[in-house]
Design a protein around this motif. Structure first.
Motif, mmCIF file in Angstrom:
data_model
loop_
_atom_site.group_PDB
_atom_site.id
_atom_site.type_symbol
_atom_site.label_atom_id
_atom_site.label_comp_id
_atom_site.label_asym_id
_atom_site.label_seq_id
_atom_site.Cartn_x
_atom_site.Cartn_y
_atom_site.Cartn_z
ATOM 1 N N GLY A 280 0.792 -1.226 0.000
ATOM 2 C CA GLY A 280 0.000 0.000 0.000
ATOM 3 C C GLY A 280 0.819 1.268 0.000
ATOM 4 O O GLY A 280 0.270 2.372 -0.099
ATOM 5 N N SER A 281 2.143 1.178 0.116
ATOM 6 C CA SER A 281 3.007 2.352 0.076
ATOM 7 C C SER A 281 4.449 1.891 -0.038
ATOM 8 O O SER A 281 4.724 0.689 -0.050
ATOM 9 N N LYS A 282 5.371 2.869 -0.088
ATOM 10 C CA LYS A 282 6.801 2.562 -0.093
ATOM 11 C C LYS A 282 7.432 2.950 1.238
ATOM 12 O O LYS A 282 8.606 3.306 1.296
ATOM 13 N N GLN A 283 6.644 2.831 2.280
ATOM 14 C CA GLN A 283 7.109 3.244 3.603
ATOM 15 C C GLN A 283 6.719 2.220 4.653
ATOM 16 O O GLN A 283 5.637 1.646 4.606
ATOM 17 N N ILE A 284 7.636 1.992 5.589
ATOM 18 C CA ILE A 284 7.337 1.197 6.787
ATOM 19 C C ILE A 284 7.482 2.123 7.995
ATOM 20 O O ILE A 284 8.533 2.739 8.193
ATOM 21 N N TYR A 288 3.049 2.800 17.886
ATOM 22 C CA TYR A 288 1.997 2.231 18.712
ATOM 23 C C TYR A 288 0.651 2.454 18.039
ATOM 24 O O TYR A 288 0.438 3.461 17.355
ATOM 25 N N ALA A 289 -0.238 1.496 18.229
ATOM 26 C CA ALA A 289 -1.562 1.600 17.614
ATOM 27 C C ALA A 289 -2.385 2.689 18.300
ATOM 28 O O ALA A 289 -2.081 3.123 19.416
ATOM 29 N N VAL A 311 2.608 -1.841 16.302
ATOM 30 C CA VAL A 311 2.191 -2.281 14.969
ATOM 31 C C VAL A 311 3.196 -1.825 13.915
ATOM 32 O O VAL A 311 3.904 -0.835 14.085
ATOM 33 N N ILE A 312 3.237 -2.608 12.846
ATOM 34 C CA ILE A 312 3.978 -2.228 11.641
ATOM 35 C C ILE A 312 2.953 -1.655 10.671
ATOM 36 O O ILE A 312 1.932 -2.288 10.395
ATOM 37 N N VAL A 319 -0.191 -3.115 9.056
ATOM 38 C CA VAL A 319 -0.050 -4.278 8.171
ATOM 39 C C VAL A 319 0.476 -5.490 8.925
ATOM 40 O O VAL A 319 0.555 -6.579 8.361
ATOM 41 N N ALA A 320 0.800 -5.307 10.216
ATOM 42 C CA ALA A 320 1.254 -6.436 11.032
ATOM 43 C C ALA A 320 1.240 -6.029 12.492
ATOM 44 O O ALA A 320 1.434 -4.851 12.828
ATOM 45 N N LEU A 321 0.996 -7.032 13.355
ATOM 46 C CA LEU A 321 1.174 -6.866 14.791
ATOM 47 C C LEU A 321 2.623 -7.226 15.094
ATOM 48 O O LEU A 321 3.033 -8.378 14.908
ATOM 49 N N ALA A 322 3.401 -6.271 15.550
ATOM 50 C CA ALA A 322 4.836 -6.459 15.705
ATOM 51 C C ALA A 322 5.160 -7.663 16.578
ATOM 52 O O ALA A 322 4.718 -7.755 17.721
#
Length: 808
Positions: A280-284, A288-289, A311-312, A319-322
Motif C-alpha cells: 500500500g506504500s513505499k514506507q514502513i 503504537y496503535a 504495529v507495523i 499491516v502487522a502486529l509487531a
C-alpha cells in the motif's frame, strides 16, 4: 522444541552418539528431553516405485490400474488417489510390507483386478495430516527426479530420522532454535560448531529506492531492518526443506513462507515476508496503535487494537502486529513477485502484552517473549535472502534499509574462579574451568584469582556469577560433582509434629491404594472459585499481573477442579479405574488491592472413579461409591485421633450431586466436603460416576489431640447385642449413633450400623436402622442384668430424642 537428529548433523559431528545417548546427555546437562520419537517406526519394505502406465479400472470409476516398476520387479497396483499418473515416482508398499499401526500389505483383488501392493500417501506413512503439504493432502506423494527406483523410500521422506522433544523452560530459551541446540550439543560433546555462512549476491539496485523505514516507538523496536527481494517464483519448497519443517511440526506452505519458517527454526529469529505490491506504500512506519484501531490478521480475524499494541504500518494503516502476526492484506500469495523481508528486534514485554490480550500465541511471539539474539538478526535475514535466491530464483536488492543498532556488545562477568569449586565442591584447576566455559563459546580467561567471561548476546539468561557456576557445572557434568556433607556447626535435623502427621497422611492414602497427583497451583479465574470448602468471593481471588496464559492466570482456591482434569486425561486414554489424591496449597487474598502475600492453606483432596477393586476370578466387581470415600476419610480421621470430633452432615453444593454430598466439620467448624459430581458436570466433562473430597488438612493436623493411651487386652468376654430402630426418614444415622454413644456410657465400646431398610413392612416415611452394639467391662464378666439395663437406657434415649421405636 522438536529437534531433528538428521538436521542437527549439519552443525555438529554426531558420529558415535545415538539419538537416545544424545537425549540422555542433553538431559543430564540441564535441558530435559521429554521424548525421542523415531520417525517411520514400524514401517517396512516401502520403496520408490515408477508408474510406467496408469489406466482407469474397468469396473470402478474412481480407481486406476497402475503398472509400477519397483527396481528388481514390476507390480500391478490398484490405486484410488486422484493425482496418480504415469511417469511419477511414488512411495510403494510392496506385498509383505508393514505400515504404521502394524498394517500389513497383502496381495488382493479389487473389483476383479489384482493389486500387488499399495501406492502410499504421506498420512498412510504416518505423517500427521495437519503437516501434509496442500498439494498432497488428497492424494499420493510424488518424488522428484532424483529419487532412485527400487531404493528405500524412507530416507527421501526423512522417515529414517529421530526427533528429540526438548522441554524448553525460560532459562533455556537459547535452545528454541537449531543453532542454539547445536551450541549446547557441541559443548556437551566437546566438539566444534559448524554454522551456516550465507552468501547473498546483491543486485546493484538499492533497496532504499524501494522502501523507507522509520521507527517512532524506538523503546519497543530497538532495531528494524528490511530487505527487498524481487523476481520471486512462488512454488513448493524443495523436499529437503519440507521434510525438516514437517519434522519440526510445521506444515509446508510455499517456498517463501517455508523459508521464513525454516530460518525461524534455524536461527531463532522471527522473520516476516510482506507482499511488497500489496503493502500500500513505499514506507514502513513502526508505531503504537491508536485505541480501537482495526486490522485483520493472517488468521482472517479482525482485531481491535489498543494504544499499548506495537504495529507495523505502511505509514497509515497497520499491516502487522509487531512480533506476533502479519496482516491478511499483504500476505504472500501465488501471484507474489516482490517481497519485503522484515528482520527486527521487538521488546519482549510489548509482544507479551499484545499476544496475551488477543490470545494470539505464535512461534514468533514465543521467541520474542523469551528473548532473541540481537546479533543474529542480520545474519538470519541474509540466510533467508540467500535461500530465496537459490530456491525461488530471486533478485536481492542491495543493502538493508534499517533503523537502530544491529549488534550489542557481549556482557562481561568478573568473579573469583575459585568460587566455582567452592559452590560445586570440586577441585578443578583454573585452566579446566576456562576450558569448560570456552566449550560453550564463551570468551573466558583467567587473570590471577579472577575469571573474566564475555557472555555472547545469544545467552541473555547468563547475567551474574552464579549463572557462570551453573554453566560450568552443567558442562562438567552434575553426575561428576562429588557428594559432600556440609561443614561447620549444625543442629540435628528432625521433622516437626506437623511434618510427621503430614507424612502419615501420605502413607495412609497410598497404603489404601490412592495414587498421588501433583497439579498446577495456577488455573483459570472460573475454576479457581469452583468446589471450594467455604464460599469464596471474587475479592478473594489472587490473579497474576502477567500470566503466561489465561489457563494459568489465577491461584487456585481448591484442588478438586485440577484433579478432575487429571481424571479426564486418564479416561481419554482408556484408564477408567482411578483413585487419586493430592496434598497442596490453596490461596486466598487477605485484602484487595493485594499489598501482602496471599493466605496459603494446605488442603488434601481426592478423586475416585471406576471399580474399587479390579475384578479377579475369586471376587466381584465393586464400584466406588459415596460410602467408599466416606470410609477412607473416617479411616484417616481415626488415624489422626479426631474421629470422635468429626461430623458428616448432608449438604447441597454447586457441581455436586444433591443426594450424595456431605459437609465435614471438626468441633463444629467446616473443614471439608465429599460427594459425587453432579450428573450434568459428569456429562459435560465426559466422566463416569466420580466421587471427590477436599479437606482443610492444615486445620486437621493443627488440632490438639490427646496423647495416645494404651490399655491391656481384655481378660473378660464382651457382649454383643443388635438393635433395629424404626425412625422417620429425616432422622440421620449419625444423629442416632451419637445418642446411642452418649446413652451407652463406659460399658458401650463399639457401635456399627449394619443395615438400613425401607419397604413394604414399614409405614411410608419410615426407615429401619440396625446397629450392632458391643459391651465390655475390663474388670469383670458382664451379666445379662447389667447389659439389659444399659440397653434399656439406650432404647429410652433413642425414643425420647429421636422418636425411635424398636422394630418387631
Amino acid at each position: 522444541m522438536l529437534v531433528s537428529y538428521n538436521w542437527l548433523k549439519d552443525y555438529v559431528d554426531l558420529s558415535g552418539v545415538s539419538p537416545e545417548e544424545l537425549a540422555d546427555k542433553i538431559t543430564k546437562a540441564g535441558i530435559e528431553v521429554e521424548h525421542v520419537h523415531k520417525l517411520g517406526e514400524g514401517i517396512k519394505d516401502v520403496v520408490v516405485g515408477y508408474v510406467k502406465s496408469c489406466s482407469q479400472h474397468p469396473n470402478a470409476d474412481k480407481l486406476n490400474v497402475c503398472q509400477v516398476d519397483l527396481g528388481s520387479e514390476e507390480a500391478q497396483i490398484v490405486c484410488g488417489a486422484p493425482n496418480v499418473a504415469a511417469g511419477q515416482k511414488v512411495a510403494v508398499a510392496k506385498v509383505g510390507a508393514v505400515l504404521p499401526g502394524n498394517f500389513k500389505i497383502k496381495k488382493a483383488k479389487l473389483r476383479g483386478e489384482v493389486s500387488e501392493g499399495m501406492i502410499c500417501s504421506l498420512e498412510e506413512l504416518g505423517i500427521d495430516g495437519k503437516l501434509v503439504p496442500k498439494e498432497y493432502q488428497n492424494g499420493i506423494y510424488v518424488f522428484g527426479d532424483d529419487a532412485v527406483v527400487g531404493e528405500d523410500a524412507l530416507p527421501y521422506l526423512n522417515l529414517d530420522d529421530y526427533v528429540l522433544e526438548l522441554d524448553i523452560l525460560p532459562n533455556s530459551a537459547h535452545c528454541l532454535n537449531m543453532i542454539g541446540v547445536a551450541y549446547e550439543v557441541a559443548a556437551i560433546l566437546n566438539r566444534s560448531v559448524n554454522l551456516p555462512d550465507p552468501a547473498v549476491e546483491e543486485d546493484q539496485t538499492l533497496a532504499e529506492q524501494k522502501i523507507k523505514v522509520s521507527v517512532e516507538a524506538a523503546d519497543a523496536a530497538p532495531y528494524y531492518g528490511a530487505r527487498v527481494i524481487e523476481n520471486i517464483r512462488i512454488e513448493p519448497s524443495p523436499r529437503w526443506m519440507q521434510n525438516r519443517l514437517i519434522a519440526a511440526g510445521i506444515r509446508p506452505i510455499n517456498n517463501i513462507v517455508d523459508i521464513t519458517n525454516y530460518v525461524l527454526l534455524e536461527y531463532g529469529q522471527p522473520l516476516h515476508a510482506f507482499d511488497y505490491d500489496h503493502l500500500g506504500s513505499k514506507q514502513i512506519l513502526v508505531r503504537y496503535a491508536q485505541d480501537n484501531e482495526q486490522m485483520t490478521t493472517l488468521d482472517d480475524e479482525e482485531r481491535t487494537l489498543q494504544s499499548s499494541d506495537l504495529v507495523i504500518t505502511n505509514g497509515k494503516q497497520p499491516v502487522a502486529l509487531a512480533g506476533v502476526m502479519g496482516g491478511a492484506d499483504s500476505e504472500i500469495a501465488d501471484e507474489t513477485q516482490t517481497v519485503l523481508l522484515e528482520a527486527a528486534v521487538f521488546d519482549a514485554l510489548s509482544v507479551r502484552r499484545t499476544s496475551s490480550r488477543l490470545q494470539l500465541r505464535t512461534d514468533a511471539s514465543q521467541r520474542y517473549e523469551k528473548g532473541i539474539d540481537r546479533n543474529r538478526v542480520v545474519p538470519a535475514a541474509n540466510r533467508a535472502a540467500a535461500l530465496m535466491q537459490s530456491i525461488a530464483g530471486a533478485k536481492v536488492l542491495k543493502g538493508i534499509v534499517e533503523q537502530g543498532e544491529r549488534e550489542v556488545a557481549p556482557h562481561t562477568i568478573d568473579m573469583p574462579w575459585t568460587k566455582i569449586n567452592d559452590v560445586l565442591g570440586t577441585t578443578l584447576e583454573a585452566d579446566e574451568i576456562a576450558s569448560l566455559l570456552q566449550r560453550l563459546n564463551f570468551n573466558a580467561n583467567i587473570a590471577g584469582e579472577m575469571l573474566h567471561v564475555e557472555v555472547p548476546p545469544r545467552r541473555p539468561d547468563v547475567t551474574i556469577p552464579e549463572d557462570i557456576v551453573e554453566e560450568a557445572g552443567r558442562i562438567y557434568g552434575y553426575d561428576h560433582v562429588p557428594a559432600t556433607l556440609p561443614e561447620g556447626e549444625s543442629t540435628r535435623g528432625k521433622l516437626t509434629s506437623y511434618q510427621k502427621k503430614r507424612r502419615m497422611v501420605q502413607r495412609y492414602f497410598e497404603g489404601i491404594g490412592l495414587y498421588q497427583a501433583v497439579t498446577y497451583s495456577l488455573t483459570t479465574k472460573e475454576k479457581a472459585q469452583q468446589l471450594t470448602i467455604q464460599a469464596q468471593s471474587e475479592d478473594q481471588l489472587v490473579e497474576l499481573s502477567m500470566p503466561m496464559s489465561e489457563e494459568r492466570s489465577t491461584l487456585r482456591m481448591s484442588i478438586v477442579p485440577e484433579l478432575l482434569d487429571v481424571v479426564r486425561y486418564h479416561m481419554n486414554r482408556q484408564i477408567p479405574n482411578l483413585k487419586l489424591y493430592e496434598i497442596g496449597k490453596v490461596f486466598t487474598a487477605k485484602q484487595k488491592p493485594l499489598t501482602d502475600l496471599p493466605l496459603e492453606t494446605e488442603h488434601a483432596a481426592g478423586a475416585l472413579t471406576g471399580l474399587e477393586n479390579i475384578q479377579s476370578w475369586e471376587g466381584r466387581q465393586q464400584p466406588v461409591d459415596f460410602y467408599s470415600v466416606k470410609g477412607i476419610l473416617e479411616g484417616l480421621f481415626e488415624k489422626l485421633g479426631v474421629l470422635d470430633n468429626v461430623k458428616f452432615t448432608p449438604a447441597e453444593r454447586d457441581l455436586l450431586h444433591p443426594g450424595r454430598t456431605a459437609d465435614i466439620s471438626l468441633n463444629g467448624s467446616a473443614i471439608g466436603y465429599l460427594g459425587q459430581l453432579h450428573p450434568s458436570v459428569q456429562k459435560e466433562k465426559d466422566l463416569n460416576d466420580t466421587y471427590v473430597f477436599e479437606i482443610n488438612l492444615q486445620a486437621l493436623l493443627e488440632e490438639n489431640v490427646p496423647e495416645t493411651t494404651y490399655r491391656d487386652l481384655p481378660r473378660y468376654p464382651s457382649v454383643t447385642r443388635d438393635i433395629a430402630l424404626v425412625v422417620d426418614e429425616s432422622v440421620q444415622a449419625g444423629d442416632l449413633h451419637d445418642i446411642i454413644r452418649e446413652a451407652g456410657g463406659s460399658l458401650l465400646i463399639d457401635i456399627k450400623l449394619f443395615d438400613v431398610y425401607q419397604g413394604e413392612h414399614l409405614e411410608e416415611g419410615k426407615k429401619s436402622l440396625a446397629f450392632s452394639l458391643q459391651y465390655l467391662d475390663p474388670n469383670k464378666t458382664l451379666t445379662d442384668k447389667e447389659v439389659n439395663k444399659v440397653h434399656e437406657n439406650i432404647l429410652n434415649a433413642c425414643q425420647e430424642r429421636a422418636g425411635a421405636v424398636l422394630r418387631n
